[in-house]
Design a protein around this motif. Structure first.
Motif: not given
Length: 423
Positions: A308-322, A339-351
């Motif tokens: 997704s172009d709305k997602v800034a980054w993602i961490h998930y160990p099973d994901l290729e390239g993590d 469990v995974m950690a990720f962020a949407v573009r736009g920071g805290r407000a958009k989260a």
């Protein structure tokens, strides 16, 4: 037995005409025919039950199941995961001791070590767990008594190099304690990689349904306390509160858990209730099935979010390239967790906007149960910290912790898509 079978059959073996399901021994006390019979229990000369704060048949059966799943010699249940980590470390530390711990561990455990145990005179050095072995070795001291880390860290989902830390710990004559909550023994058994003591917040995947808070400790029985007797006087010198017995001598490989039960649980009382242990056992019976579904769903969700172009980054160990995919393939070949950690573009407000738009996933403090839930640490658990303070704690201000459940994955993807479309 394989781990899947142990989930169902270990810990409790009913005899003829006995209940097939583990009974709940909802009793505080047990009756004895003579004063001497009970006295022998208080002197640890015989095993048995006299007061549930120390031992209970329901709890012991569930602890035995978890020990079997982890490949340990003995286990004990506690009232919470926090209590498990505290007991696991305090059982071998005292005023003047030092602990080396990963800085990426769960915030509550970080506070336990860095604030509360510090007030007890136990020092801790938090380290970057990804540093090379020779760099990490510099943080050990003469008074170091334990090394602590998490198989999969909460909330940053980093993977611990267990073998590296086991080598470091053992080369300095101390045990490695690993919190295996997120991976569970279905996906990783740290003892097989050199860990000495394993802890769990059973509140999470082991329970699986968010109905009972609890914790567990499992001892591998592999660490030789007497070989390092001067470091661990609590286990290797006489305990005057039990007529001078020496735990490591009298109980051998069971010395560590015996001390934690008969001394720490006796004095601090952080027991798991038999009713919660019963719920936990029910959860354990389906753990192997649920973990497979959690991992399958989470990988699909992680791939969707990464695309997704709305997602800034993602961490998930099973994901290729993590960045932790190589360690995950080594220690977690059948999947890591949900469990995974990720962020949407736009920071805290958009989260916040994204999370408030979800219909199926629940905003909740909890993690790692059957239902999908998520949390934004900067707005919730770490709300009092500035962005600078969050960065110091290793928590990105835009980080969202997503715990993927066992729902139909198409429903989850649809919910995430409609929420992303709104930001």
């Amino acid at each position: 037995m394989k781990v899947e079978t142990k989930c169902l059959h270990s810990g409790y073996e009913p005899g003829n005409s006995e209940p097939r399901q583990l009974p709940v021994y909802q009793s505080t006390t047990w009756k004895y025919a003579s004063s001497d019979a009970m006295g022998r229990l208080f002197d640890l000369e015989e095993s048995g039950y006299f007061y549930t704060r120390l031992q209970n048949p329901t709890n012991d059966a569930v602890a035995a199941k978890i020990a079997a799943l982890e490949g340990g010699v003995a286990g004990m249940l506690t009232s919470s995961g926090q209590a498990a980590n505290f007991f696991a470390l305090f059982n071998i530390c005292e005023t003047g001791s030092h602990i080396v711990a990963s800085s990426a561990i769960y915030g509550g455990t970080y506070n336990l070590l860095g604030v509360t145990m510090k007030k007890m005179g136990i020092d801790v050095t938090f380290v970057d767990q990804d540093l090379p072995e020779d760099e990490l070795a510099k943080y050990f001291k003469e008074n170091t008594r334990a090394v602590f880390g998490e198989t999969i860290t909460n909330p940053t989902v980093s993977v611990l190099d267990i073998e590296k830390f086991a080598r470091l710990a053992h080369s300095h004559g101390v045990p490695l304690v690993v919190d295996n909550t997120f991976a569970t023994p279905v996906n990783c058994r740290p003892i097989e990689w050199g860990a000495d003591i394993v802890t769990h917040s059973t509140t999470k995947y082991m329970d699986g349904h968010a109905v009972g808070v609890g914790g567990a400790i499992v001892d591998s029985g592999n660490f030789d306390w007497m070989a390092h007797a001067e470091k661990y006087p609590g286990l290797t010198t006489p305990d005057e509160s039990y007529h001078g017995l020496v735990y490591a001598e009298k109980f051998g490989k069971l010395g560590y858990i015996t001390k934690a039960t008969s001394q720490l649980m006796r004095d601090l009382g952080s027991i798991q209730s038999p009713q919660n242990a019963f719920y936990l056992n029910n959860g354990l019976e389906s753990l192997h099935v649920r973990m497979e579904r959690h991992c399958k769903n989470a990988l699909a969700v992680a791939r969707f979010l990464k695309s997704s172009d709305k997602v800034a980054w993602i961490h998930y160990p099973d994901l290729e390239g993590d960045e932790y995919s190589e360690l995950a393939q080594k220690y977690l070949p059948n999947g890591s967790c949900g469990v995974m950690a990720f962020a949407v573009r736009g920071g805290r407000a958009k989260a916040i906007e994204f999370m408030d738009s979800l219909r199926l996933a629940t905003i909740a403090t909890h993690v790692a149960d059957a239902r999908t839930c998520l949390l934004h640490p900067a707005s919730h658990t770490h709300r009092q910290l500035s962005d600078e303070q969050l960065a110091e704690a290793g928590i990105a201000p835009d980080l969202i912790r997503l715990s993927v459940g066992i729902e139909n994955v198409d429903d989850l993807l649809e919910d995430l898509k409609q929420a992303l479309d709104k930001i």
